[in-house]
Design an enzyme around this catalytic site. Sequence first.
Site, PDB file in Angstrom:
ATOM      1  N   ASP A  64       0.800  -1.236   0.000  1.00 20.31           N
ATOM      2  CA  ASP A  64       0.000   0.000   0.000  1.00 20.31           C
ATOM      3  C   ASP A  64       0.830   1.283   0.000  1.00 20.31           C
ATOM      4  O   ASP A  64       0.318   2.344  -0.329  1.00 20.31           O
ATOM      5  CB  ASP A  64      -0.963  -0.003   1.206  1.00 20.31           C
ATOM      6  CG  ASP A  64      -0.242  -0.269   2.538  1.00 20.31           C
ATOM      7  OD1 ASP A  64       0.998  -0.284   2.565  1.00 20.31           O
ATOM      8  OD2 ASP A  64      -0.937  -0.475   3.566  1.00 20.31           O
ATOM      9  N   HIS A  65       2.107   1.191   0.341  1.00 20.52           N
ATOM     10  CA  HIS A  65       2.926   2.408   0.462  1.00 20.52           C
ATOM     11  C   HIS A  65       3.643   2.788  -0.837  1.00 20.52           C
ATOM     12  O   HIS A  65       3.498   3.888  -1.345  1.00 20.52           O
ATOM     13  CB  HIS A  65       3.988   2.223   1.550  1.00 20.52           C
ATOM     14  CG  HIS A  65       3.485   2.424   2.949  1.00 20.52           C
ATOM     15  ND1 HIS A  65       2.509   1.646   3.518  1.00 20.52           N
ATOM     16  CD2 HIS A  65       3.848   3.311   3.921  1.00 20.52           C
ATOM     17  CE1 HIS A  65       2.284   2.045   4.762  1.00 20.52           C
ATOM     18  NE2 HIS A  65       3.088   3.053   5.029  1.00 20.52           N
ATOM     19  N   ASP A 119       3.615  -1.422  11.271  1.00 22.96           N
ATOM     20  CA  ASP A 119       3.204  -0.068  10.929  1.00 22.96           C
ATOM     21  C   ASP A 119       2.598   0.548  12.177  1.00 22.96           C
ATOM     22  O   ASP A 119       1.825  -0.107  12.885  1.00 22.96           O
ATOM     23  CB  ASP A 119       2.167  -0.091   9.793  1.00 22.96           C
ATOM     24  CG  ASP A 119       1.946   1.307   9.247  1.00 22.96           C
ATOM     25  OD1 ASP A 119       2.540   1.639   8.208  1.00 22.96           O
ATOM     26  OD2 ASP A 119       1.198   2.071   9.889  1.00 22.96           O
ATOM     27  N   ARG A 379      -0.594  12.491  10.025  1.00 19.83           N
ATOM     28  CA  ARG A 379       0.697  13.119  10.376  1.00 19.83           C
ATOM     29  C   ARG A 379       0.981  14.348   9.520  1.00 19.83           C
ATOM     30  O   ARG A 379       0.729  14.329   8.314  1.00 19.83           O
ATOM     31  CB  ARG A 379       1.851  12.122  10.174  1.00 19.83           C
ATOM     32  CG  ARG A 379       1.759  11.007  11.159  1.00 19.83           C
ATOM     33  CD  ARG A 379       2.998  10.134  11.239  1.00 19.83           C
ATOM     34  NE  ARG A 379       2.791   9.302  12.406  1.00 19.83           N
ATOM     35  CZ  ARG A 379       3.095   8.013  12.500  1.00 19.83           C
ATOM     36  NH1 ARG A 379       3.692   7.403  11.501  1.00 19.83           N
ATOM     37  NH2 ARG A 379       2.832   7.352  13.603  1.00 19.83           N
ATOM     38  N   SER A 533       6.585   6.835  13.164  1.00 27.18           N
ATOM     39  CA  SER A 533       6.527   5.571  12.446  1.00 27.18           C
ATOM     40  C   SER A 533       7.188   4.411  13.194  1.00 27.18           C
ATOM     41  O   SER A 533       8.018   4.601  14.080  1.00 27.18           O
ATOM     42  CB  SER A 533       7.226   5.797  11.117  1.00 27.18           C
ATOM     43  OG  SER A 533       7.825   4.628  10.656  1.00 27.18           O
ATOM     44  N   ARG A 535       9.065   2.367  11.468  1.00 26.39           N
ATOM     45  CA  ARG A 535      10.113   1.932  10.531  1.00 26.39           C
ATOM     46  C   ARG A 535      11.408   1.572  11.258  1.00 26.39           C
ATOM     47  O   ARG A 535      12.019   2.420  11.912  1.00 26.39           O
ATOM     48  CB  ARG A 535      10.349   3.002   9.456  1.00 26.39           C
ATOM     49  CG  ARG A 535      10.865   4.321   9.942  1.00 26.39           C
ATOM     50  CD  ARG A 535      10.843   5.383   8.848  1.00 26.39           C
ATOM     51  NE  ARG A 535       9.476   5.786   8.547  1.00 26.39           N
ATOM     52  CZ  ARG A 535       9.130   6.979   8.092  1.00 26.39           C
ATOM     53  NH1 ARG A 535      10.034   7.896   7.836  1.00 26.39           N
ATOM     54  NH2 ARG A 535       7.866   7.260   7.862  1.00 26.39           N
TER      55      ARG A 535
HETATM   56  C1  MIC Z   1       3.999   6.305   8.451  1.00 27.82           C
HETATM   57  O1  MIC Z   1       2.826   6.661   8.478  1.00 27.82           O
HETATM   58  O2  MIC Z   1       4.917   6.992   8.917  1.00 27.82           O
HETATM   59  C2  MIC Z   1       4.328   4.961   7.820  1.00 27.82           C
HETATM   60  C3  MIC Z   1       5.016   5.227   6.558  1.00 27.82           C
HETATM   61  O3  MIC Z   1       3.138   4.255   7.563  1.00 27.82           O
HETATM   62  C4  MIC Z   1       5.175   4.196   8.830  1.00 27.82           C
HETATM   63  C5  MIC Z   1       5.732   2.938   8.325  1.00 27.82           C
HETATM   64  C6  MIC Z   1       6.929   3.117   7.443  1.00 27.82           C
HETATM   65  O4  MIC Z   1       7.761   3.977   7.690  1.00 27.82           O
HETATM   66  O5  MIC Z   1       7.038   2.346   6.490  1.00 27.82           O
HETATM   67  C7  MIC Z   1       4.466   3.887  10.150  1.00 27.82           C
HETATM   68  O6  MIC Z   1       3.530   4.565  10.493  1.00 27.82           O
HETATM   69  O7  MIC Z   1       4.904   2.992  10.881  1.00 27.82           O
HETATM   70 FE1  SF4 Z   2      -0.007   4.932   5.047  1.00 30.63          FE
HETATM   71 FE2  SF4 Z   2       1.251   5.551   7.324  1.00 30.63          FE
HETATM   72 FE3  SF4 Z   2      -0.097   7.402   5.949  1.00 30.63          FE
HETATM   73 FE4  SF4 Z   2      -1.400   5.511   7.184  1.00 30.63          FE
HETATM   74  S1  SF4 Z   2      -0.155   7.089   8.149  1.00 30.63           S
HETATM   75  S2  SF4 Z   2      -1.786   6.234   5.107  1.00 30.63           S
HETATM   76  S3  SF4 Z   2      -0.073   3.751   6.941  1.00 30.63           S
HETATM   77  S4  SF4 Z   2       1.718   6.328   5.279  1.00 30.63           S
END
Ligand code: MIC
Ligand code: SF4
Length: 639
Positions: A64-65, A119, A379, A533, A535
Amino acid sequence: MGMTIAEKIIAAHLVEGEMIKGREIGIRIDRTLTQDATGTMAYLEFEAIGIPRVKTESSVCYVDHNLVQSDFKNADDHRFLQSIARRYGLFFSPPGNGISHQLNLERFGLPGKTLLGSDSHTPTGGGLGMLAIGAGGLDVAMAMAGKPFYLIMPQIYGIKLTGKLQPWVSARDVLLELLRQLTVKGGVGYIMEYFGSGVKELSVTDRAAITNFGAELGATTSIFPSDENTRKFLESQGRAEGWIELSADDDAKYDKIIEIDMSALEPLIACPSSPDNVARVSEVAGRKVSQVLIGSCSNSSLRDLLVVAKTLENREVNLDVSFEINPGSRQVLENMAAMGDIQTLIHAGARIHQAGCLGCIGMGQAPATNTISLRTFPRNFPGRSGTKNDQVYLCSPEVAVAAAITGKITDPRELGEYPSLTLPKKYLPGDARIEPPLADGSHVEVIRGPNIAPFPEFSPPPESWQGKVLLKTGNNITTDHIMPAGAQILPLRSNIPAISKFVFNQLDQNFAKRAGNGGPGMVVGGENYGQGSSREHAALAPRYLGVEVKLVKSFARIHKANLINFGILPLTFADPADYDLLEEGAEIEIPNLRQTLAGENTQLEIKVNGKSVMTDLDVSSRHRRILLAGGLLNWARAK
Ligand code: MIC
Ligand code: SF4
């Protein structure tokens, strides 16, 4: 004594330790989810553990990313993930199906289950009464291998909801109000558990909008009861047989309680560049808006898009606004199409994208210079949109659509009557492309593209450690600061040597070079270091560059766990005032490091340019063994 919902689920899954708050426990994980950006690494780690098939009740691998295919990298990763799912017994959800958290609500999630996801917004599942927790990929890999998930037994924050949301005020405003009161670190160490007469006024997708955005409080997770609304939702998804009722006992004890009277809430908005910088919409009304993005894993359910479409009936989007829809899932899109509401969106001027994360993680949709972007995303950390000095505001779909119509921040209550919304009794499932696990995948070949680099090896720490302060940062440093994402960097997630060149890029363009050449190093930080995140690249890539110690005022939960997993020593200042003593370039010595790790001492004296500074080592005995081994994989292999 009575128990809260979270305590009941933990008790039913407890496999190690005692449920004493603040102590480490191990719980059995029923289900896992991964997304592609963290998933590639998680599956490389799973392969390194060497188990022939996942041992969970069900595990789902979502893409999805990384949907932008500007070269072979992301497409290769998608093929890799599909072949991994077939080989090791997972469900696979391909690109375009939608965002893991929305799909989990629709097709997989069930009350009372434990879910571990790579995630940070995995707690979205709490809207269904799941104990759904975000973690680093390695922790998820261990759970897929049937190992317990370890966490510090959280405290329980009871959130008593009363009253009923007024027209044009929606679930997102509940969490914006909590962020306003508690801030982005207000939930650290807690599970946020909802109760009270207001709960029944919220649908499952409203609840999920709250538990999703609850990640921004820094909480371990958030959870709602499972009641008649939950049963109805599962029934509409054709999955009612998995429903159970779940509520806290009457004499359950919460460690803290906060009450939100939903009737008294008004439309709220988080201003740049933190989710807790909350104002009333009326206070910032009139500011010109150039972009409105609706969707992401927050507020992208059918209800959320329907309120937008119904509001746009007989209205048009302002010509100065780029108005974009990122649906949460194929199911949402298919049902909107069947109901005719996509037509309204298209006619009004919406740009409709495929279901996925897209601009939320800087994969396209960057706003123009010096313009305001309103988003229903969770975010708005600085620069995350892909534009320097961005001005991203976070709000409900109602506030977003009002701005799309007027071209400025607008209190949606000025739009007049609230549209009436009718949701289907039975949803079209939209899941035709979800591949179920193969009965036996042992013959499947895992397909690796050239961008997939082998997992780096790390050595155990020396008896006494010597290094330099490589960087000094401030409070609330996010994982987006440490390991940025976006269209240029995200495709490198399966290649640690390549992605490490971008570590701390936003704060210091020379960091990677300096760290790479400088021998072992330390990073210094303030409060809530590593928020955001899950990550693990934010631990793994700095470690690859030689960052072996972090010394901060306080850590965010997932990041601290990731640091330990990759053998980075997480220290906090015994006296926060000592933060001022550490400058970039300072020479650091940690005498008797191994000896301290092998013992039980929770304080560690370090030398800063020869001068002694006391630090706290707040880790469990299991963590000590992992740190001594140089990381979790080394430790697991040795075992
Ligand atoms: C985010 O919203 O920051 C992400 C991208 O979904 C991350 C995961 C990632 O960095 O791949 C998260 O929320 O954990
Ligand atoms: Fe995707 Fe993270 Fe954004 Fe949710 S907050 S839509 S999981 S990148």
